[in-house]
Enzyme design. Structure first.
Site, PDB file in Angstrom:
ATOM      1  N   HIS A   1     -45.390  56.333  34.497  1.00  0.00           N
ATOM      2  CA  HIS A   1     -45.195  55.879  35.944  1.00  0.00           C
ATOM      3  C   HIS A   1     -46.220  55.965  36.883  1.00  0.00           C
ATOM      4  O   HIS A   1     -46.812  54.937  37.285  1.00  0.00           O
ATOM      5  CB  HIS A   1     -43.797  56.888  36.212  1.00  0.00           C
ATOM      6  CG  HIS A   1     -43.161  56.156  37.297  1.00  0.00           C
ATOM      7  ND1 HIS A   1     -43.231  54.878  38.225  1.00  0.00           N
ATOM      8  CD2 HIS A   1     -41.910  56.687  37.891  1.00  0.00           C
ATOM      9  CE1 HIS A   1     -42.515  54.742  38.981  1.00  0.00           C
ATOM     10  NE2 HIS A   1     -41.510  55.919  38.890  1.00  0.00           N
TER      11      HIS A   1
ATOM     12  N   HIS B   1     -47.957  44.392  34.282  1.00  0.00           N
ATOM     13  CA  HIS B   1     -46.861  44.774  34.730  1.00  0.00           C
ATOM     14  C   HIS B   1     -45.489  44.486  33.942  1.00  0.00           C
ATOM     15  O   HIS B   1     -45.362  43.447  33.785  1.00  0.00           O
ATOM     16  CB  HIS B   1     -46.895  44.591  36.394  1.00  0.00           C
ATOM     17  CG  HIS B   1     -45.821  45.533  37.270  1.00  0.00           C
ATOM     18  ND1 HIS B   1     -44.450  45.255  37.034  1.00  0.00           N
ATOM     19  CD2 HIS B   1     -46.046  46.491  37.760  1.00  0.00           C
ATOM     20  CE1 HIS B   1     -44.031  46.378  37.881  1.00  0.00           C
ATOM     21  NE2 HIS B   1     -45.085  47.143  38.475  1.00  0.00           N
TER      22      HIS B   1
ATOM     23  N   ASP C   1     -52.337  49.730  40.779  1.00  0.00           N
ATOM     24  CA  ASP C   1     -53.048  50.945  40.539  1.00  0.00           C
ATOM     25  C   ASP C   1     -54.439  50.516  40.037  1.00  0.00           C
ATOM     26  O   ASP C   1     -55.533  51.389  39.951  1.00  0.00           O
ATOM     27  CB  ASP C   1     -52.496  51.589  39.263  1.00  0.00           C
ATOM     28  CG  ASP C   1     -51.233  52.528  39.426  1.00  0.00           C
ATOM     29  OD1 ASP C   1     -51.227  53.036  40.512  1.00  0.00           O
ATOM     30  OD2 ASP C   1     -50.398  52.323  38.713  1.00  0.00           O
TER      31      ASP C   1
HETATM   32  N1  ACO Z   1     -54.450  45.301  28.506  1.00  0.00           N
HETATM   33  C1  ACO Z   1     -54.596  44.721  27.375  1.00  0.00           C
HETATM   34  N2  ACO Z   1     -53.372  44.072  26.909  1.00  0.00           N
HETATM   35  C2  ACO Z   1     -52.321  44.236  27.543  1.00  0.00           C
HETATM   36  C3  ACO Z   1     -52.168  45.060  28.724  1.00  0.00           C
HETATM   37  C4  ACO Z   1     -53.312  45.638  29.234  1.00  0.00           C
HETATM   38  N3  ACO Z   1     -53.092  46.433  30.102  1.00  0.00           N
HETATM   39  N4  ACO Z   1     -50.674  44.988  29.105  1.00  0.00           N
HETATM   40  C5  ACO Z   1     -50.317  44.321  28.213  1.00  0.00           C
HETATM   41  N5  ACO Z   1     -50.972  43.989  27.070  1.00  0.00           N
HETATM   42  C6  ACO Z   1     -50.719  42.818  26.159  1.00  0.00           C
HETATM   43  C7  ACO Z   1     -49.862  43.719  24.958  1.00  0.00           C
HETATM   44  O1  ACO Z   1     -50.906  44.108  24.246  1.00  0.00           O
HETATM   45  C8  ACO Z   1     -48.894  42.550  24.381  1.00  0.00           C
HETATM   46  O2  ACO Z   1     -49.806  41.869  23.787  1.00  0.00           O
HETATM   47  P1  ACO Z   1     -49.143  40.941  22.347  1.00  0.00           P
HETATM   48  O3  ACO Z   1     -48.039  40.010  22.853  1.00  0.00           O
HETATM   49  O4  ACO Z   1     -50.240  40.348  21.872  1.00  0.00           O
HETATM   50  O5  ACO Z   1     -48.599  42.035  21.673  1.00  0.00           O
HETATM   51  C9  ACO Z   1     -48.720  41.943  25.619  1.00  0.00           C
HETATM   52  O6  ACO Z   1     -49.652  41.969  26.542  1.00  0.00           O
HETATM   53  C10 ACO Z   1     -47.286  42.256  26.539  1.00  0.00           C
HETATM   54  O7  ACO Z   1     -47.432  43.561  26.761  1.00  0.00           O
HETATM   55  P2  ACO Z   1     -46.209  44.633  26.730  1.00  0.00           P
HETATM   56  O8  ACO Z   1     -46.709  46.102  26.421  1.00  0.00           O
HETATM   57  O9  ACO Z   1     -45.182  44.075  26.005  1.00  0.00           O
HETATM   58  O10 ACO Z   1     -45.703  44.393  28.289  1.00  0.00           O
HETATM   59  P3  ACO Z   1     -44.941  45.503  29.296  1.00  0.00           P
HETATM   60  O11 ACO Z   1     -44.191  44.799  30.241  1.00  0.00           O
HETATM   61  O12 ACO Z   1     -43.951  46.356  28.203  1.00  0.00           O
HETATM   62  O13 ACO Z   1     -45.889  46.525  29.687  1.00  0.00           O
HETATM   63  C11 ACO Z   1     -47.387  47.673  31.302  1.00  0.00           C
HETATM   64  C12 ACO Z   1     -46.235  46.470  31.016  1.00  0.00           C
HETATM   65  C13 ACO Z   1     -46.763  49.113  30.464  1.00  0.00           C
HETATM   66  C14 ACO Z   1     -47.485  47.951  32.561  1.00  0.00           C
HETATM   67  C15 ACO Z   1     -48.630  47.268  30.601  1.00  0.00           C
HETATM   68  O14 ACO Z   1     -48.917  46.038  30.937  1.00  0.00           O
HETATM   69  C16 ACO Z   1     -49.892  48.251  30.639  1.00  0.00           C
HETATM   70  O15 ACO Z   1     -49.901  49.146  29.509  1.00  0.00           O
HETATM   71  N6  ACO Z   1     -50.597  48.123  31.344  1.00  0.00           N
HETATM   72  C17 ACO Z   1     -51.798  49.025  31.500  1.00  0.00           C
HETATM   73  C18 ACO Z   1     -51.370  50.332  32.124  1.00  0.00           C
HETATM   74  C19 ACO Z   1     -50.979  50.085  33.746  1.00  0.00           C
HETATM   75  O16 ACO Z   1     -51.672  49.578  34.295  1.00  0.00           O
HETATM   76  N7  ACO Z   1     -49.778  50.697  34.188  1.00  0.00           N
HETATM   77  C20 ACO Z   1     -49.647  50.641  35.695  1.00  0.00           C
HETATM   78  C21 ACO Z   1     -48.125  49.544  35.879  1.00  0.00           C
HETATM   79  S1  ACO Z   1     -48.094  49.596  37.833  1.00  0.00           S
HETATM   80  C22 ACO Z   1     -47.082  51.012  37.887  1.00  0.00           C
HETATM   81  O17 ACO Z   1     -46.423  51.709  37.357  1.00  0.00           O
HETATM   82  C23 ACO Z   1     -47.089  51.676  39.330  1.00  0.00           C
END
Ligand code: ACO
Length: 426
Positions: free
Chosen positions: A264, A303, A359
């Site tokens: 989070h 996101h 972030d």
């Molecule tokens: N880098 C590379 N690939 C990514 C990233 C990333 N940061 N985020 C998502 N993907 C890819 C996944 O591997 C997936 O690919 P696929 O379809 O080939 O399997 C696709 O994009 C969808 O990803 P999900 O994990 O299903 O997306 P979800 O909506 O569940 O996740 C999240 C969102 C957790 C924010 C994710 O993008 C992530 O882990 N980002 C990095 C961590 C981050 O910056 N978090 C801060 C969020 S903002 C906040 O909380 C204030």
């Protein structure tokens, strides 16, 4: 066109009409669908509540596809540019912008509730020298409920208002003291001649000088960061705050606990670690290839809700430029900018709708302020407090609300026969 959903249960062949209102069906209506008289009704399995609305709310509007974020209908871009954190706090809590008199009263009230009981200071001093500031903030906030037992009277409008003032006022004091504690520095008392954000900076950084004068550009940037974090509708910590009709100190302490978690509030810290590991711009192509091969994630990208762009990221990028004008550039910024440029042109990220989130740059700004990474979520919590309180206010006044109590799908054993330990171990 009828606003209803017709569901056919293939187990029984029976059809049900389920009313649709506001683009949603009531989960309780599905509970009427049963395989037979004795079986429990149909439930919705929705880990993480990805498609379950838990309340009606008029605090914050998000359209993730279009990259829109509004507090009480006002776009975040306008609030960040033209408002102040305390005015935004008023807007979130009261639902409308203040008149001049209301604003003056609000700022006055918050300014004159910044002090905490001396015993709060004593117990904060009792934490171990290396206590995490988020743990201290969470404990300090929860403890305030014991200093204001009247806060339990949540049905009294005036009592609620007083606690909201106290909470917004005292969060910077607790947050700054948690920071000073880790550094072994004396706690600094609030200075009520300073603005909310100036006073926070003074309590963090003042040493022997008579008056702490923060650079105006830094004050403005931190104020903008607080505005950007002030609310984000039904996110994880807002959910924790909304879970029961407890006093607002205990409710916000629960929110702080949820925010503390790495999924989070902790992503900006991971961004910094990632940028340090990349080290130089030359290493970026290798790093990007690693991300595309699934070895790791590009932290600060993507996101759950924003699939176009995170509107807060754009504002934060500008705030970063303002801060670096004062503090000098963080060498990691060049890597971040190059990384962003490459990722925004790369098919992998474009096709998955991965854009910088709030972030991606906030950690760089916080580092420029000389905050250690453990303080990042404390800053988030101070900014989020008015939003948590607005969500809490909605909860306690919403006649449709019930205590948060999700169902489960039980997967354990049933009806075992207990054998006493003396027989099992014989
Ligand atoms: N880098 C590379 N690939 C990514 C990233 C990333 N940061 N985020 C998502 N993907 C890819 C996944 O591997 C997936 O690919 P696929 O379809 O080939 O399997 C696709 O994009 C969808 O990803 P999900 O994990 O299903 O997306 P979800 O909506 O569940 O996740 C999240 C969102 C957790 C924010 C994710 O993008 C992530 O882990 N980002 C990095 C961590 C981050 O910056 N978090 C801060 C969020 S903002 C906040 O909380 C204030």
């Amino acid at each position: 066109m009828t606003d209803s959903l017709t569901v056919r249960d293939n187990r029984t062949g029976q059809e049900y009409d389920v009313p649709i209102a506001d683009g949603a069906i009531k989960a309780a209506d599905l509970g009427k669908i049963k395989a037979d008289e004795d079986s429990p009704g149909l439930a919705i399995y929705d880990p993480g509540f990805v498609n379950t609305a838990s309340c009606r709310s008029s605090v914050t509007y998000i359209d993730g596809e279009k990259g829109i974020l509004e507090y009480r209908g006002y776009p975040i871009e306008q609030l960040a540019e033209k408002s102040s954190f305390l005015e935004v706090a008023y807007l979130l809590v009261h639902g409308e912008l203040p008149s001049q008199t209301q604003h003056e009263q609000w700022v006055h009230d918050i300014t004159f509730h910044t002090f905490v009981h001396e015993n709060v200071k004593t117990f904060m001093q009792g934490f171990r020298y290396d206590a995490h500031p988020m743990g201290m903030l969470m404990a300090g906030t929860g403890a305030l409920s014991t200093f204001y037992p009247d806060a339990r009277n949540i049905n009294d409008h005036d009592v609620r208002y007083l606690q909201i003032i106290r909470m917004i006022a005292k969060m910077p004091t607790l947050g700054a003291w948690a920071f000073r504690h880790a550094q072994g520095k004396p706690y600094v008392y609030p200075d009520n001649e300073l603005s909310y954000t100036e006073n926070f900076l003074a309590m963090l950084f003042k040493m022997s000088e008579q008056k702490y004068n923060a650079d105006e550009r830094l004050v403005k940037a931190l104020d903008v960061l607080f505005i950007l974090h002030a609310d984000h509708e039904q996110n994880c910590s807002a959910n924790a705050v909304r879970s029961s009709q407890v006093d607002p100190y205990s409710a916000v302490a629960a929110g702080i606990g949820a925010l503390y978690g790495p999924l989070h509030g902790g992503a900006n810290e991971s961004v910094l670690r990632m940028l340090r590991r990349i080290g130089t711009k030359d290493n970026i192509p290798d790093f990007i290839n690693g991300v595309k091969n699934g070895d790791e994630r590009l932290m600060g990208f993507g996101h759950r809700v924003y699939k176009n762009y995170d509107p807060r990221a754009r504002i934060i990028k500008k705030a970063a430029e303002d801060v670096f004008e004062v503090t000098g550039t963080n060498p990691l910024l060049d890597i971040a900018l190059e990384l962003e440029k490459i990722a925004l042109e790369d098919e992998y990220f474009v096709s998955r709708k991965l854009y910088p989130n709030v972030d991606f740059y906030s950690g760089l700004i916080y580092e420029a302020f000389q905050f250690p990474p453990e303080m990042f979520t404390v800053l988030f919590a101070i900014g989020r407090t008015p939003g948590w309180l607005a969500q809490w206010l909605e909860l306690v006044q919403d006649k449709e609300q019930k205590i948060a109590r999700p169902k489960q799908i039980y997967t354990g054993d049933r009806e075992l026969t207990f054998t006493p330990a003396s027989e099992r171990w014989a």
